[in-house]
Design an enzyme around this catalytic site. Structure first.
Site, mmCIF file in Angstrom:
data_model
loop_
_atom_site.group_PDB
_atom_site.id
_atom_site.type_symbol
_atom_site.label_atom_id
_atom_site.label_comp_id
_atom_site.label_asym_id
_atom_site.label_seq_id
_atom_site.Cartn_x
_atom_site.Cartn_y
_atom_site.Cartn_z
ATOM 1 N N ARG A 104 71.202 51.426 51.410
ATOM 2 C CA ARG A 104 71.258 52.596 50.629
ATOM 3 C C ARG A 104 72.453 53.301 50.675
ATOM 4 O O ARG A 104 72.975 53.581 51.207
ATOM 5 C CB ARG A 104 70.589 54.371 50.866
ATOM 6 C CG ARG A 104 70.603 55.126 49.489
ATOM 7 C CD ARG A 104 70.600 56.704 50.118
ATOM 8 N NE ARG A 104 69.054 56.536 50.298
ATOM 9 C CZ ARG A 104 67.756 57.553 50.008
ATOM 10 N NH1 ARG A 104 68.336 58.386 49.085
ATOM 11 N NH2 ARG A 104 67.018 57.020 49.851
ATOM 12 N N THR A 108 75.933 56.595 45.473
ATOM 13 C CA THR A 108 75.228 56.654 43.996
ATOM 14 C C THR A 108 74.131 56.572 44.715
ATOM 15 O O THR A 108 73.370 56.978 44.776
ATOM 16 C CB THR A 108 75.888 54.596 43.750
ATOM 17 O OG1 THR A 108 74.520 54.375 44.847
ATOM 18 C CG2 THR A 108 77.105 54.053 43.315
ATOM 19 N N ASP A 200 59.058 57.015 61.634
ATOM 20 C CA ASP A 200 59.913 56.113 61.469
ATOM 21 C C ASP A 200 58.938 54.930 61.140
ATOM 22 O O ASP A 200 59.127 54.755 62.291
ATOM 23 C CB ASP A 200 61.230 56.403 62.141
ATOM 24 C CG ASP A 200 62.188 55.148 61.301
ATOM 25 O OD1 ASP A 200 61.889 54.212 61.340
ATOM 26 O OD2 ASP A 200 63.305 55.407 60.723
ATOM 27 N N ASP A 203 61.011 52.322 63.670
ATOM 28 C CA ASP A 203 61.566 52.788 65.099
ATOM 29 C C ASP A 203 60.490 52.531 66.276
ATOM 30 O O ASP A 203 60.233 52.037 66.935
ATOM 31 C CB ASP A 203 62.433 53.793 65.098
ATOM 32 C CG ASP A 203 63.510 54.465 64.547
ATOM 33 O OD1 ASP A 203 64.537 53.261 64.944
ATOM 34 O OD2 ASP A 203 63.839 55.686 64.803
HETATM 35 N N1 URA Z 1 60.637 55.237 55.600
HETATM 36 C C1 URA Z 1 59.689 55.660 56.967
HETATM 37 O O1 URA Z 1 59.595 54.491 58.282
HETATM 38 N N2 URA Z 1 59.036 56.679 57.318
HETATM 39 C C2 URA Z 1 58.479 57.380 56.112
HETATM 40 O O2 URA Z 1 57.984 58.282 56.797
HETATM 41 C C3 URA Z 1 59.878 57.317 55.482
HETATM 42 C C4 URA Z 1 60.518 56.016 55.066
#
Ligand code: URA
Length: 209
Positions: A104, A108, A200, A203
């Site tokens: 990202r 922007t 995540d 992760d």
């Molecule tokens: N990406 C992720 O890994 N978890 C989320 O909750 C949102 C985006």
């Protein structure tokens, strides 16, 4: 308008609950994601076209069915999408796998491609774009843009968990793309995480936290 399919198969739902659990460690998270991807691939391929062929069984000649139509391509969005690839390949082992990486832009806030490698026979394939989480939809929309720009005409999007915001974004930008999800969650929080979600995905898959 693209359709949204929520897979409520009991095995998918059971395994997804285990994936959500914060006590589930990397090894189990990876295995469960792989298993759910296989189960979802089974559902997603229900409408693949068939043609009739003749086969010689040990008993007699028979009319039977084989897959026809375009070959498939799988496009994981880096990096968490990689966790769903092997699960899909278990059912579609001859599929080609392309990759797309996006970040990202801090100014922007738009997704920018930093890596793209798609199969060369892109026009001749149906694609399944995979990413465990459909959050804002920015990456999914851009990955699909990228495929279309290079000639893809048939694309589906598959994820484990989606936020309503992400589903709307993909539907609006790509009304021709069907979306396949295991769960539609409540919302996004201020940090962009899906609630309740699973944290995540990258992760948790790669053990980087
Ligand atoms: N990406 C992720 O890994 N978890 C989320 O909750 C949102 C985006």
């Amino acid at each position: 308008m693209g359709k949204v399919y929520v897979f409520d198969h009991p095995l998918i739902q059971h395994k997804l609950t285990m994936i959500r659990d914060k006590e589930t460690g990397t090894k189990d998270f990876r295995e469960l994601t792989d298993e759910v991807a296989t189960l979802m691939a089974f559902e997603i391929t229900r409408d693949l076209p068939l043609e009739e062929v003749t086969v010689q069984t040990p008993v007699c000649e028979a009319k039977a069915k084989v897959l026809s139509g375009k070959k498939l391509g799988i496009i994981p969005i880096l990096r968490a999408g990689i966790g769903m690839v092997d699960g899909v390949l278990k059912l579609i082992p001859a599929a080609k796998v392309g990759h797309i990486g996006l970040y990202r832009d801090p100014e922007t806030l738009q997704p920018v491609e930093y890596y793209v490698k798609f199969p060369s026979d892109i026009e001749e394939r149906d694609f399944i774009v995979v990413d465990p989480m459909l959050a804002t939809g920015g990456s999914a929309v851009e990955a699909i843009n990228s495929l279309k720009k290079r000639g893809a005409t048939s694309i589906r999007f598959m994820c484990l968990i989606a936020a309503p915001e992400g589903v709307e974004a993909v539907k609006e930008a790509h009304p021709d793309v069907d979306i396949y999800i295991a769960a539609l969650d409540e919302k996004l929080n201020e940090e962009g995480y899906i609630v309740p979600g699973l944290g995540d995905a990258g992760d948790r898959l790669f053990g980087t936290k």
